[in-house]
Design a protein around this motif. Structure first.
Motif, PDB file in Angstrom:
ATOM      1  N   ASP A  30      32.118  34.578  40.973  1.00  0.00           N
ATOM      2  CA  ASP A  30      32.539  33.296  41.534  1.00  0.00           C
ATOM      3  C   ASP A  30      33.863  32.809  40.957  1.00  0.00           C
ATOM      4  O   ASP A  30      34.219  31.665  41.094  1.00  0.00           O
ATOM      5  N   LEU A  31      34.585  33.710  40.300  1.00  0.00           N
ATOM      6  CA  LEU A  31      35.896  33.350  39.738  1.00  0.00           C
ATOM      7  C   LEU A  31      36.992  34.013  40.566  1.00  0.00           C
ATOM      8  O   LEU A  31      36.955  35.214  40.803  1.00  0.00           O
ATOM      9  N   LEU A  32      37.969  33.205  41.001  1.00  0.00           N
ATOM     10  CA  LEU A  32      39.097  33.770  41.742  1.00  0.00           C
ATOM     11  C   LEU A  32      40.377  33.512  40.973  1.00  0.00           C
ATOM     12  O   LEU A  32      40.577  32.413  40.448  1.00  0.00           O
TER      13      LEU A  32
ATOM     14  N   HIS B  88      37.819  33.161  49.212  1.00  0.00           N
ATOM     15  CA  HIS B  88      38.610  34.385  49.202  1.00  0.00           C
ATOM     16  C   HIS B  88      39.281  34.591  50.557  1.00  0.00           C
ATOM     17  O   HIS B  88      40.466  34.886  50.656  1.00  0.00           O
ATOM     18  N   ARG B  89      38.503  34.353  51.615  1.00  0.00           N
ATOM     19  CA  ARG B  89      39.039  34.532  52.961  1.00  0.00           C
ATOM     20  C   ARG B  89      40.126  33.491  53.261  1.00  0.00           C
ATOM     21  O   ARG B  89      41.183  33.803  53.790  1.00  0.00           O
TER      22      ARG B  89
ATOM     23  N   VAL C 204      40.102  29.604  39.959  1.00  0.00           N
ATOM     24  CA  VAL C 204      39.178  28.760  40.729  1.00  0.00           C
ATOM     25  C   VAL C 204      37.765  29.275  40.514  1.00  0.00           C
ATOM     26  O   VAL C 204      37.522  30.477  40.630  1.00  0.00           O
ATOM     27  N   ARG C 205      36.852  28.372  40.154  1.00  0.00           N
ATOM     28  CA  ARG C 205      35.443  28.760  40.089  1.00  0.00           C
ATOM     29  C   ARG C 205      34.727  28.009  41.204  1.00  0.00           C
ATOM     30  O   ARG C 205      34.768  26.786  41.257  1.00  0.00           O
TER      31      ARG C 205
ATOM     32  N   LEU D  54      42.100  31.886  51.228  1.00  0.00           N
ATOM     33  CA  LEU D  54      43.349  32.048  50.457  1.00  0.00           C
ATOM     34  C   LEU D  54      43.912  33.450  50.646  1.00  0.00           C
ATOM     35  O   LEU D  54      44.522  34.015  49.737  1.00  0.00           O
ATOM     36  N   ASP D  55      43.745  33.990  51.868  1.00  0.00           N
ATOM     37  CA  ASP D  55      44.082  35.371  52.213  1.00  0.00           C
ATOM     38  C   ASP D  55      45.245  35.960  51.422  1.00  0.00           C
ATOM     39  O   ASP D  55      46.334  35.421  51.391  1.00  0.00           O
ATOM     40  N   GLY D  56      45.004  37.076  50.738  1.00  0.00           N
ATOM     41  CA  GLY D  56      46.104  37.826  50.121  1.00  0.00           C
ATOM     42  C   GLY D  56      46.644  37.263  48.833  1.00  0.00           C
ATOM     43  O   GLY D  56      47.283  37.963  48.068  1.00  0.00           O
ATOM     44  N   ARG D  57      46.397  35.955  48.569  1.00  0.00           N
ATOM     45  CA  ARG D  57      46.946  35.414  47.326  1.00  0.00           C
ATOM     46  C   ARG D  57      45.967  35.581  46.159  1.00  0.00           C
ATOM     47  O   ARG D  57      46.328  35.338  45.011  1.00  0.00           O
ATOM     48  N   VAL D  58      44.734  35.964  46.471  1.00  0.00           N
ATOM     49  CA  VAL D  58      43.764  36.208  45.398  1.00  0.00           C
ATOM     50  C   VAL D  58      44.057  37.579  44.788  1.00  0.00           C
ATOM     51  O   VAL D  58      44.009  38.595  45.491  1.00  0.00           O
ATOM     52  N   GLU D  59      44.376  37.585  43.527  1.00  0.00           N
ATOM     53  CA  GLU D  59      44.717  38.861  42.886  1.00  0.00           C
ATOM     54  C   GLU D  59      43.496  39.564  42.328  1.00  0.00           C
ATOM     55  O   GLU D  59      43.394  40.782  42.379  1.00  0.00           O
TER      56      GLU D  59
END
Lengths: 271, 308
Positions: free
Chosen positions: B257-259, B244-245, B235-236, B247-252
């Motif tokens: 600005d890239l997740l 980030h907040r 995701v950009r 999608l708690d915990g699933r962001v590795e």
């Protein structure tokens, strides 16, 4: 494939330019003789030059004797040395082999083309020598007899068929050069190296012929019998030298072509 | 179409090709990748019988090589390490000589002298050299020589094309033309074996990849498998902190600005972000690039080192 190779060789301007240059030296000699009238004394200088002033037709034979020691072998070595190494240097060898052309087939075609070149150049030198001789050195009637190397008279008919034999012998002698250059041509990717290698071989042989200490080797040197074609104009015909020359050349041709084939048939083509 | 087992080629002590098991299937566009000096060209030369393998077996079109070269090679068109031609002759004269040199079997490959002029004209027009006329090859540009080499490979409508760096020296327009040509031929049933070090070219064109590293085949796989989704979504977004907040915990991983989000369902992530009023610039499943696969599978090279 043989037709293709002959086409490649004889449709090339360079081939004819070489043959033209090959004829230049005898032509210059003929013109000089005609202008000055000074022929070498019998037994000196290239064979037959003393006789041609009297009979221009004989200049065909004299022309062959002039180019035989150096110019003819050079041109043959250039053509045969180029045969495989030239394709290799241009990169076309790999495309021919994957077309596919069998390696033995390619080598045979190259050999036939080189042989054809030898034959064409020898015949051209004889023909041009004949024409130039008649134009510049007196138009003695063709029926005139010639004094043989032994001092007796040869009839024009005898001269004609002995000349055919001489041309065949010279052509066969040049095949030894062609085989040497072709063998080296399969060894290296550079046509110049193959040509110069073959020439070095011949020059070495000629040099050893002048050294008494090398006498035991001399009967086996490739250039040893080249000029024995003069014997064909003796009366009665003296064939021993010519026969030995043919035998020796046959051995050289067979061994060198065998080596060329053995090397080329299993060689990694990395050019 | 091409199968090798334990193919080894040694030059002295150096093994240029060290035990390769190639498997190229009918209809493939096979990308044969590798750095300079990794053994690509040596392998290609072994396949075509130019170089004799030290050990191992080579089968092309189901027949052993180089033993059956006479029946295999007429059905194969190849470009090996750059084009080559007689400089003093025209392109058409060069192709004519090439055509006349080899066998002239009957059938689709076929015909002898009678069809020669047509075959040559057709091959030249396929590669866009129909109008060069009688100019000698000596006066050709690098790109034109490359096209002539391709025309030579296509002369007999081969079932298998073995092409070593076919777009070398071509301009972007030419590269596109060659790519289209190869795709057309492949669609018509020609198998293409393409050796290259240009990743972009291989990624655009090929269906299967073989990766060569120092004489060994380290990867041989379908391109689609190599580039399969990794199970993450990229995701950009300019609102990266909020996202980030959310999608708690699933962001590795987060890179500015890239997740990189661990999920298989990109649509669900999209819906959640948009519902929260966050702006999304780009969003999609993460795919591995060929470049990453190669970096992962090949051993590192010292700077300046070309080959062993």
């Amino acid at each position: 494939m043989i037709v293709v190779e002959l086409g490649k060789l004889f449709r090339r301007r360079r081939t004819w330019l070489t043959i033209a240059l090959l004829n230049l030296l005898p032509t210059i000699v003929a013109v000089l003789l005609a202008v000055t009238g000074i022929a070498p004394r019998p037994g000196q200088g290239p064979a037959f030059l003393s006789a041609v002033v009297a009979n221009g037709s004989l200049f065909a034979i004299a022309a062959l004797a002039i180019v035989l020691p150096l110019f003819l072998p050079i041109s043959v070595a250039v053509v045969a040395g180029e045969a495989v190494a030239g394709e290799s240097q241009a990169g076309t060898l790999r495309y021919l082999l994957i077309r596919p052309v069998g390696r033995t087939r390619l080598l045979v075609a190259k050999l036939v083309a080189s042989t054809a070149y030898v034959l064409v150049s020898v015949l051209t030198v004889a023909a041009v020598g004949f024409v130039v001789g008649r134009l510049t050195l007196g138009n003695a009637p063709l029926s005139q007899s010639m004094v043989s190397v032994s001092g007796t008279l040869l009839t024009p008919g005898q001269i004609a068929w002995r000349t055919v034999l001489a041309i065949a012998f010279i052509t066969f002698s040049m095949l030894g050069v062609a085989a040497m250059a072709l063998f080296l041509s399969t060894l290296t990717d550079s046509p110049q190296t193959a040509t110069l290698g073959a020439l070095a071989f011949l020059i070495g042989s000629s040099l050893l012929l002048t050294i008494d200490a090398a006498r035991p080797l001399q009967p086996y040197l490739p250039t040893r019998y080249w000029l024995t074609f003069v014997d064909l104009y003796r009366d009665p015909l003296l064939l021993s030298g010519v026969e030995r020359g043919v035998g020796l050349q046959a051995v050289y041709v067979a061994v060198l072509l065998g080596a060329a084939w053995a090397n080329f048939a299993t060689k990694d083509i990395t050019s | 179409m091409i199968r090798t087992e334990g193919l080894v080629k040694r030059y002295g002590a150096v093994a240029a090709v060290d035990g390769i098991d190639l498997d190229v299937r009918p209809g493939d566009v096979y990308g044969f990748l590798g750095a300079n000096g990794s053994g690509k060209t040596t392998t290609v030369r072994c396949l075509l019988g130019l170089v004799l393998a030290t050990s191992g077996e080579v089968r092309v079109l189901g027949q052993p090589m180089p033993k059956n070269a006479a029946s295999v090679l007429p059905r194969v068109g190849a470009l090996v390490e750059g084009p080559a031609a007689y400089g003093h002759l025209s392109g058409a004269a060069n192709l004519t000589i090439l055509d006349a040199s080899g066998p002239a079997p009957q059938g689709p490959l076929g015909g002898g002298r009678r069809g020669r002029r047509d075959r040559v004209a057709q091959a030249l027009s396929l590669v866009g050299l129909a109008s060069v006329g009688r100019r000698p090859v000596r006066a050709y540009s690098l790109g034109m020589r490359q096209r002539l080499g391709l025309a030579g490979a296509l002369l007999r409508q081969p079932e298998l094309l073995v092409l070593d760096e076919p777009t070398n020296g071509l301009d972007p327009q030419g590269i596109l033309e060659v790519r289209t040509l190869l795709q057309t031929l492949n669609a018509a049933g020609t198998t293409v074996f393409l050796s290259s070090h240009l990743l972009a070219e291989v990624e655009e064109l090929c269906t299967r990849i073989g990766l060569l590293d120092r004489g060994r085949l380290v990867v041989q796989e379908d391109l689609a498998t190599l580039r399969a989704p990794t199970g993450r979504v990229v995701v950009r977004t300019p609102d990266a902190d909020e996202a980030h907040r959310l999608l708690d915990g699933r962001v590795e991983v987060r890179e500015d600005d890239l997740l990189f989000v661990r999920t298989a369902d990109a649509a669900e992530i999209n819906a959640r972000l948009v519902a929260a009023g966050l702006r999304v610039v780009e969003l999609g499943p993460e795919r591995r690039r060929l470049e990453d696969v190669i970096a992962e599978r090949t051993s590192a090279r010292a700077p300046g080192e070309v080959a062993r």
